[in-house]
Design a protein around this motif. Structure first.
Motif, PDB file in Angstrom:
ATOM      1  N   ARG A 105      -6.779 -13.398  29.432  1.00 25.38           N
ATOM      2  CA  ARG A 105      -7.845 -13.256  28.452  1.00 25.38           C
ATOM      3  C   ARG A 105      -9.014 -14.303  28.800  1.00 25.38           C
ATOM      4  NH1 ARG A 105      -5.912  -8.775  25.756  1.00 25.38           N
ATOM      5  NH2 ARG A 105      -4.314  -9.362  24.160  1.00 25.38           N
ATOM      6  N   ALA A 125      -2.610 -14.445  21.096  1.00 28.82           N
ATOM      7  CA  ALA A 125      -3.417 -13.139  21.104  1.00 28.82           C
ATOM      8  C   ALA A 125      -4.602 -13.257  22.187  1.00 28.82           C
ATOM      9  CB  ALA A 125      -3.758 -12.183  19.735  1.00 28.82           C
ATOM     10  N   TRP A 133       1.215 -18.850  26.379  1.00 29.01           N
ATOM     11  CA  TRP A 133       1.157 -17.405  26.014  1.00 29.01           C
ATOM     12  C   TRP A 133       2.560 -16.911  25.917  1.00 29.01           C
ATOM     13  CZ3 TRP A 133       2.759 -12.841  28.497  1.00 29.01           C
ATOM     14  CH2 TRP A 133       2.863 -11.731  27.930  1.00 29.01           C
ATOM     15  N   ARG A 137       4.631 -15.434  22.425  1.00 27.84           N
ATOM     16  CA  ARG A 137       4.649 -14.329  22.404  1.00 27.84           C
ATOM     17  C   ARG A 137       6.274 -13.835  22.251  1.00 27.84           C
ATOM     18  NH1 ARG A 137       2.271  -8.745  23.353  1.00 27.84           N
ATOM     19  NH2 ARG A 137       4.085  -7.519  23.619  1.00 27.84           N
ATOM     20  N   GLY A 311      -3.235  -6.515  12.416  1.00 27.30           N
ATOM     21  CA  GLY A 311      -2.185  -5.432  11.928  1.00 27.30           C
ATOM     22  C   GLY A 311      -2.759  -5.047  10.742  1.00 27.30           C
ATOM     23  N   THR A 314      -5.924  -2.275  11.534  1.00 31.95           N
ATOM     24  CA  THR A 314      -5.494  -1.021  12.640  1.00 31.95           C
ATOM     25  C   THR A 314      -4.728  -0.096  11.663  1.00 31.95           C
ATOM     26  OG1 THR A 314      -3.873  -2.682  12.895  1.00 31.95           O
ATOM     27  CG2 THR A 314      -5.517  -2.406  14.611  1.00 31.95           C
ATOM     28  N   PRO A 374      -6.830   3.076  16.770  1.00 39.53           N
ATOM     29  CA  PRO A 374      -7.689   2.069  15.995  1.00 39.53           C
ATOM     30  C   PRO A 374      -8.421   1.101  16.545  1.00 39.53           C
ATOM     31  CG  PRO A 374      -5.234   2.233  15.173  1.00 39.53           C
ATOM     32  CD  PRO A 374      -5.318   3.180  16.498  1.00 39.53           C
ATOM     33  N   ILE A 379      -7.902  -5.219  23.379  1.00 43.40           N
ATOM     34  CA  ILE A 379      -8.560  -6.689  23.268  1.00 43.40           C
ATOM     35  C   ILE A 379      -8.885  -6.634  24.897  1.00 43.40           C
ATOM     36  CG2 ILE A 379      -8.281  -9.013  22.910  1.00 43.40           C
ATOM     37  CD1 ILE A 379      -6.025  -8.000  20.806  1.00 43.40           C
ATOM     38  N   HIS A 381      -9.053  -7.596  28.491  1.00 43.89           N
ATOM     39  CA  HIS A 381      -7.856  -8.445  29.575  1.00 43.89           C
ATOM     40  C   HIS A 381      -8.928  -9.180  30.320  1.00 43.89           C
ATOM     41  CE1 HIS A 381      -3.887  -6.258  28.896  1.00 43.89           C
ATOM     42  NE2 HIS A 381      -4.619  -6.089  28.163  1.00 43.89           N
ATOM     43  N   SER A 449      -2.337   4.077  22.159  1.00 39.43           N
ATOM     44  CA  SER A 449      -3.109   3.355  21.244  1.00 39.43           C
ATOM     45  C   SER A 449      -2.586   1.928  20.907  1.00 39.43           C
ATOM     46  CB  SER A 449      -3.055   4.069  19.680  1.00 39.43           C
ATOM     47  OG  SER A 449      -3.879   4.996  19.788  1.00 39.43           O
ATOM     48  N   PHE A 450      -1.380   1.696  21.309  1.00 37.18           N
ATOM     49  CA  PHE A 450      -0.665   0.166  21.292  1.00 37.18           C
ATOM     50  C   PHE A 450      -0.944  -0.392  22.514  1.00 37.18           C
ATOM     51  CE2 PHE A 450       1.776   2.476  17.942  1.00 37.18           C
ATOM     52  CZ  PHE A 450       1.471   1.772  16.871  1.00 37.18           C
ATOM     53  N   SER A 451      -1.881  -0.037  23.440  1.00 35.71           N
ATOM     54  CA  SER A 451      -1.950  -0.345  24.910  1.00 35.71           C
ATOM     55  C   SER A 451      -0.646  -0.323  25.576  1.00 35.71           C
ATOM     56  CB  SER A 451      -2.617  -1.901  24.661  1.00 35.71           C
ATOM     57  OG  SER A 451      -2.977  -2.184  25.963  1.00 35.71           O
ATOM     58  N   ARG A 455       0.562  -7.045  27.656  1.00 35.16           N
ATOM     59  CA  ARG A 455       0.023  -7.505  26.339  1.00 35.16           C
ATOM     60  C   ARG A 455       0.053  -6.360  25.225  1.00 35.16           C
ATOM     61  NH1 ARG A 455      -2.499 -12.539  25.265  1.00 35.16           N
ATOM     62  NH2 ARG A 455      -3.007 -13.455  27.227  1.00 35.16           N
ATOM     63  N   CYS A 457       0.726  -4.288  22.248  1.00 37.35           N
ATOM     64  CA  CYS A 457       1.034  -4.801  20.940  1.00 37.35           C
ATOM     65  C   CYS A 457       2.310  -5.397  20.423  1.00 37.35           C
ATOM     66  CB  CYS A 457       0.545  -3.646  19.913  1.00 37.35           C
ATOM     67  SG  CYS A 457       0.762  -4.144  18.056  1.00 37.35           S
ATOM     68  N   VAL A 458       2.611  -6.462  19.989  1.00 36.60           N
ATOM     69  CA  VAL A 458       3.719  -6.865  19.681  1.00 36.60           C
ATOM     70  C   VAL A 458       4.075  -6.514  18.401  1.00 36.60           C
ATOM     71  CG1 VAL A 458       2.824  -9.253  18.462  1.00 36.60           C
ATOM     72  CG2 VAL A 458       4.827  -9.148  19.918  1.00 36.60           C
TER      73      VAL A 458
HETATM   74  C1  HEM Z   1      -1.723   1.054  14.050  1.00 38.62           C
HETATM   75  C2  HEM Z   1      -1.363  -0.284  14.192  1.00 38.62           C
HETATM   76  C3  HEM Z   1      -1.921  -0.872  15.281  1.00 38.62           C
HETATM   77  C4  HEM Z   1      -2.412  -0.833  16.311  1.00 38.62           C
HETATM   78  C5  HEM Z   1      -2.834   0.706  16.688  1.00 38.62           C
HETATM   79  C6  HEM Z   1      -2.312  -1.849  17.481  1.00 38.62           C
HETATM   80  C7  HEM Z   1      -2.778  -2.010  18.711  1.00 38.62           C
HETATM   81  C8  HEM Z   1      -3.012  -2.964  19.392  1.00 38.62           C
HETATM   82  C9  HEM Z   1      -3.887  -3.197  20.563  1.00 38.62           C
HETATM   83  C10 HEM Z   1      -4.541  -2.000  21.312  1.00 38.62           C
HETATM   84  C11 HEM Z   1      -3.429  -4.440  21.220  1.00 38.62           C
HETATM   85  C12 HEM Z   1      -4.246  -5.056  22.397  1.00 38.62           C
HETATM   86  C13 HEM Z   1      -3.393  -5.072  23.596  1.00 38.62           C
HETATM   87  C14 HEM Z   1      -4.055  -5.474  24.629  1.00 38.62           C
HETATM   88  O1  HEM Z   1      -4.452  -6.401  24.854  1.00 38.62           O
HETATM   89  O2  HEM Z   1      -3.828  -4.631  25.719  1.00 38.62           O
HETATM   90  C15 HEM Z   1      -2.936  -5.199  20.316  1.00 38.62           C
HETATM   91  C16 HEM Z   1      -2.546  -6.590  20.431  1.00 38.62           C
HETATM   92  C17 HEM Z   1      -1.678  -7.208  19.241  1.00 38.62           C
HETATM   93  N1  HEM Z   1      -1.290  -6.580  17.984  1.00 38.62           N
HETATM   94 FE1  HEM Z   1      -1.370  -4.809  17.624  1.00 38.62          FE
HETATM   95  N2  HEM Z   1      -2.041  -3.108  16.563  1.00 38.62           N
HETATM   96  C18 HEM Z   1      -1.294  -2.477  15.324  1.00 38.62           C
HETATM   97  C19 HEM Z   1      -0.659  -3.287  14.535  1.00 38.62           C
HETATM   98  C20 HEM Z   1      -0.253  -4.490  14.657  1.00 38.62           C
HETATM   99  C21 HEM Z   1       0.679  -5.319  13.761  1.00 38.62           C
HETATM  100  C22 HEM Z   1       1.242  -4.708  12.534  1.00 38.62           C
HETATM  101  C23 HEM Z   1       0.897  -6.380  14.419  1.00 38.62           C
HETATM  102  C24 HEM Z   1       1.548  -7.691  13.760  1.00 38.62           C
HETATM  103  C25 HEM Z   1       2.279  -7.744  12.526  1.00 38.62           C
HETATM  104  C26 HEM Z   1       0.282  -6.650  15.325  1.00 38.62           C
HETATM  105  C27 HEM Z   1      -0.038  -7.655  16.180  1.00 38.62           C
HETATM  106  C28 HEM Z   1      -0.932  -7.832  17.721  1.00 38.62           C
HETATM  107  C29 HEM Z   1      -0.938  -8.872  18.284  1.00 38.62           C
HETATM  108  C30 HEM Z   1      -0.158 -10.319  17.963  1.00 38.62           C
HETATM  109  C31 HEM Z   1      -1.461  -8.613  19.488  1.00 38.62           C
HETATM  110  C32 HEM Z   1      -1.723  -9.649  20.598  1.00 38.62           C
HETATM  111  C33 HEM Z   1      -0.765  -9.354  21.745  1.00 38.62           C
HETATM  112  C34 HEM Z   1      -1.094 -10.530  23.025  1.00 38.62           C
HETATM  113  O3  HEM Z   1      -2.017 -10.690  23.330  1.00 38.62           O
HETATM  114  O4  HEM Z   1       0.135 -10.796  23.358  1.00 38.62           O
HETATM  115  N3  HEM Z   1      -0.428  -5.134  15.898  1.00 38.62           N
HETATM  116  N4  HEM Z   1      -2.413  -4.352  19.141  1.00 38.62           N
END
Ligand code: HEM
Length: 520
Positions: A105, A125, A133, A137, A311, A314, A374, A379, A381, A449-451, A455, A457-458
């Motif tokens: 990042r 994140a 990280w 993570r 979270g 989204t 969403p 995020i 890269h 959608s969760f990538s 990275r 989504c955790v």
């Molecule tokens: C519909 C719900 C959600 C969607 C669509 C979503 C989607 C994403 C996306 C697209 C990323 C970026 C990944 C990347 O950098 O390539 C991400 C990262 C992340 N998400 Fe989610 N997310 C959701 C819910 C949540 C929830 C519920 C949590 C925690 C309880 C969460 C925690 C995180 C964290 C901590 C990261 C950063 C991961 C990293 O940089 O290692 N997300 N999410």
């Protein structure tokens, strides 16, 4: 005298600005020959900045460019260079297969250092790819894996019952049976925010709507998001601005202090509850990470702040889109209701154990995530070293953006890609259930959608569970009717937002049967 000194400093500032702009222009020109093609609409010095003023969401703009010049290209915002990936293939080749290079990042200092306090702060994140990280993570992952989400299930059951009870009240309001209809967005937002807070700290966070603590959580999340405001972005695009107009860091430190006060207060209360009787404290994320004894209090607080930031919006926007699409498609609602009636009956609400028996409900959620990811450009890269991809050189420290939205528009994979057609995912859902080992290639997946990659989504398991719990209850309990013409799902509420939601809408809630309140 004062006037002449201020005009001479303005001239000096202007000269420095111009000189640096010319320098970056020639630097970019020299490098462009080996980079992926340049997106249309480039102007010297400002790059593609003017294009961002167009009244369309950035993911759509990026997708439109990909139709003109191909799935990978370079664009410039001032001195900042972005490589944008718009296809499954480019994302697989770079983000998955070369994850060691493309998982870093490069985010503003205000976010990483002033607000999140860098390495000490736990805001993984936003961390570059590396040992810090990886460590944090791993801890976050350990507290959010599927088996842990199963342990937290009673919390989600409770949150859902509260949502149902609010909806039952709302359905009896006069407006619900008038031409006006009712808005559900506040209740949905309450469900998602309290679900995440309660997963973090347990039932001490079961705040009622209107609770001042809840207002504080919403306000803090918004202020935290503003640490990446357009002003801030401008400083990243034109770093010279950082010298000409030094930052008022106090603003960011204030957000960080307020986050520490709010989440620190919750943490103190949590510790007091644990000291009184830990058996009475339900299984939750903070209880889990405390057992490990690996995180400082600051890191625990920032973990929760990040979970809420990443979270809540989204999950919330997914549910808002879901309700909008359902109201526009009564036939989809009826089909899902019949599925629930046959598989579960009407004497109870579907539980997480019923998910495999409700493939159509699963398809609906997948289709909403496909149509309206969403976080459509994830995020950003960054590369951690120079790389050569096909004929192009992608230098170290380049920002690499994944246009997830674009990957969902591919008409070969998703015929008629803008249509809401949940059944298109049926084969995927049924075949996933047959697989004993969860192994899918990126091409198999119904959406990104969760990538993907390192990275990814955790919070994916928690998000999917929260969505299933809400969607299955909504479909089992109510019919959602438009109050007039169909809800406009083409114009988002705020086209500049990093997560997008539908414009405000009203609808009518019609209980599916007389026994709904007995399910409470
Ligand atoms: C519909 C719900 C959600 C969607 C669509 C979503 C989607 C994403 C996306 C697209 C990323 C970026 C990944 C990347 O950098 O390539 C991400 C990262 C992340 N998400 Fe989610 N997310 C959701 C819910 C949540 C929830 C519920 C949590 C925690 C309880 C969460 C925690 C995180 C964290 C901590 C990261 C950063 C991961 C990293 O940089 O290692 N997300 N999410």
């Amino acid at each position: 005298m004062a006037r002449s000194s201020s005009s001479s400093s303005a001239i000096t500032a202007g000269t420095i600005f111009l000189a640096s702009a010319i320098y970056f222009y020639y630097q970019n020109k020299k490098k462009q020959s080996s980079l992926p093609p340049r997106a249309p609409g480039y102007l010297p010095v400002i790059g593609h900045l003017l294009q961002l003023m167009k009244p369309i969401p950035i993911q759509q703009l990026f997708y439109n460019w990909s139709l003109e010049i191909g799935p990978i290209y370079t664009c410039y915002f001032g001195s900042q260079r972005w490589i944008v990936l718009n296809s499954i293939e480019t994302i697989r080749d770079l983000i998955v297969d070369r994850g060691g290079v493309y998982s870093s990042r490069k985010l503003p200092d205000t976010l990483v250092h002033d607000f999140m306090q860098g390495d000490q702060g736990g805001g993984f994140a936003f961390f570059p790819y590396g040992a810090s990280w990886r460590r944090l993570r791993r801890i976050a992952h350990g507290g959010l894996i599927k088996s842990k989400v199963d342990e937290y299930q009673p919390i989600l059951d409770d949150r859902r019952t509260v949502l149902l009870s609010h909806l039952c009240h709302l359905s009896k309001e006069k407006a619900n049976y008038s031409a006006q209809g009712v808005q559900l967005s506040n209740l949905v937002e309450h469900y998602t925010m309290t679900s995440i807070l309660a997963i973090a700290f347990g039932d001490m966070c079961n705040f009622q709507p209107g609770d001042p603590a809840l207002h504080k959580a919403f306000a803090l999340t918004e202020r935290a998001a503003n640490t990446m405001s357009p002003d801030e972005q401008m400083r990243e695009f034109f770093p010279i601005l950082k010298t000409l107009w030094p930052l008022k860091r106090a603003k960011y430190i204030q957000v960080r202090n307020d986050v520490a006060e709010f989440y620190g207060g919750l943490l103190d209360q949590f510790r007091a509850n644990m000291a009184e009787n830990s058996d009475n404290v339900p299984d939750c994320f903070v209880k889990e990470v405390m057992k490990l004894n690996e995180l400082t209090d600051l890191q625990i607080m920032n973990f929760v702040a990040i979970f809420v930031g990443a979270g809540s919006d989204t999950t919330n926007s997914t549910l808002e889109w879901l309700l909008a699409y359902l109201a526009n498609h009564p036939e989809v609602q009826d089909k899902a209701f019949e599925e629930i009636k046959d598989a579960v009956g009407l004497g109870r609400l579907p539980g997480s154990q019923d998910e495999p028996m409700l493939p159509y409900v699963q398809c609906i959620i997948l289709e909403v995530l496909r149509l309206r990811p969403p976080a459509p450009i994830a995020i950003p890269h960054a590369t951690s070293k120079d790389d050569v991809y096909k004929q192009w050189l992608i230098p170290k420290d380049t920002i690499v953006v994944l246009n997830l939205f674009a990957t969902h528009q591919n008409a070969e994979r998703f015929p008629n890609p803008n249509a809401f057609q949940p059944e298109r995912h049926m084969e995927f859902v049924l075949s996933s259930q047959e697989r004993t080992v969860f192994k899918q290639t990126i091409e198999d997946r119904p959406h990104l959608s969760f990538s993907t990659g390192r990275r990814v989504c955790v919070g994916i398991h928690l998000a999917e569970r929260t969505l299933f719990m809400a969607a299955s209850m909504l479909l089992a309990s109510f019919k959602f009717e438009n109050v007039g013409s169909p809800i406009n799902v083409d114009i988002p509420r705020d086209i500049r937002a990093t997560t997008w939601s539908p414009s405000a809408y009203s609808l009518r809630l019609i209980p599916r049967h007389e026994n709904i309140e007995s399910l409470l």
